[in-house]
Design an enzyme around this catalytic site. Structure first.
Site, PDB file in Angstrom:
ATOM      1  N   SER A   1      44.600  40.064  35.694  1.00  8.08           N
ATOM      2  CA  SER A   1      45.575  39.495  34.767  1.00  8.08           C
ATOM      3  C   SER A   1      46.783  38.942  35.529  1.00  8.08           C
ATOM      4  O   SER A   1      46.635  38.119  36.405  1.00  8.08           O
ATOM      5  CB  SER A   1      45.963  40.550  33.720  1.00  8.08           C
ATOM      6  OG  SER A   1      46.588  39.950  32.618  1.00  8.08           O
TER       7      SER A   1
ATOM      8  N   ASP B   1      40.711  38.820  29.687  1.00  4.03           N
ATOM      9  CA  ASP B   1      41.528  39.596  30.620  1.00  4.03           C
ATOM     10  C   ASP B   1      40.771  40.797  31.199  1.00  4.03           C
ATOM     11  O   ASP B   1      40.230  41.620  30.476  1.00  4.03           O
ATOM     12  CB  ASP B   1      42.765  40.085  29.845  1.00  4.03           C
ATOM     13  CG  ASP B   1      43.845  40.654  30.736  1.00  4.03           C
ATOM     14  OD1 ASP B   1      43.518  41.444  31.640  1.00  4.03           O
ATOM     15  OD2 ASP B   1      45.025  40.321  30.512  1.00  4.03           O
TER      16      ASP B   1
END
Length: 288
Positions: free
Chosen positions: A41, A159
């Site tokens: 991320s 993510d």
């Protein structure tokens, strides 16, 4: 004597991940030799900029520019679909392309890099180490329910923090013999049920109680999974910057200087341990 291979692991955390810039500022200043980077991320995004050799001054200039709310709004391209409102991510793609270049591949990077995403078709972790860097960045930052998933080959990616928010295992797989991990999300392991919490979690401003509690539960789940994976793949050094609870995944980008300073302070405090780690590795090579 073998040169130690130090792997840097940068965890996900949205605005809290701005602290990674402070971590890197200290490591660069002290000439700590990083051999590879694994990130998830926001940690993947920061790691990509570092691995690509984008000048730190330019990166921090852009980060501070984006701390202005008007600039953040310009990056948001909302789309209404059958799934509801979501951010397409095209403007963020363009922003990252300006820094990295649209044609930069993993093979072009001067420093080995891996980013983590999750394929929602199979529910499995995907380690991104080939192809275009910009595509991997978009995938690793695609927070479910906020950004649209990224279609990449047969994958539909979101993510990587869903499964592996601090990917020490990935850095080890890249050949790192020593690892420094940076976790910017709360850890609830210090709390004891029935007693006042030491770690209260992240605070959503102006959100209804129900939404706040759902968000808090999500953070608890990510923290528990992270703790489990860190026990399974323990880093040689774990850095946890002290960050305010009202800086969350999506809010607090206007406090970039504060986040960077927190990462810097935590890394400066860890410098004796980092140097000891490198010396330990050299001693181990000298005395097989």
């Amino acid at each position: 004597m073998t040169t130690p291979r130090l792997g840097l692991v940068l965890g996900g955390g949205g605005a809290r991940g701005l602290a990674h810039f402070g971590v890197l500022r200290v490591l660069q200043r002290e000439k700590i030799p990083i051999a590879c980077i694994a990130g998830t991320s926001m940690g993947g995004l920061v790691g990509a900029l570092f691995a690509a050799g984008v000048p730190a001054e330019r990166v921090e200039e852009e980060v501070l520019r984006l701390s202005r709310v008007t600039e953040q709004i310009r990056l948001v391209d909302v789309e209404l679909s059958a799934a509801g409102l979501s951010i397409r991510g095209r403007r963020i793609y363009n922003f990252m392309a300006d820094l990295l270049g649209e044609d930069l591949t993993f093979a072009d990077l001067p420093l080995p890099l891996a980013m983590v995403a999750v394929d929602i078709h199979t529910g499995r972790e995907v380690i991104l180490q080939g192809g275009l860097v910009i595509d991997a960045v978009r995938a690793t930052i695609s927070v479910p329910g906020v950004f649209m998933p990224v279609d990449l080959g047969d994958y539909r990616l979101v993510d990587g923090g869903v499964l592996d928010n601090v990917p020490v295992d990935v850095a080890r797989g890249m050949g790192a013999t020593r690892t420094i991990a940076v976790d910017v999300l709360p850890s609830f392991s210090v709390n004891v049920p029935g007693r006042d919490p030491v770690e209260t979690g992240l605070q959503l401003a102006f959100a209804p109680r129900q939404l706040t509690e759902v968000y808090h539960v999500l953070m608890i789940m990510i923290a528990a999974l992270t703790e489990s994976r860190l026990r399974q793949y323990p880093p040689d050094l774990l850095i946890r910057p002290v960050l305010p609870p009202n800086v969350t995944l999506l809010s607090g980008f206007n406090r970039a200087e504060e986040m960077i300073a927190a990462g810097e302070a935590a890394t400066e405090a860890a410098l004796p341990a980092i140097r000891a780690l490198l010396a330990e590795e050299h001693e181990g090579d000298a005395n097989p």
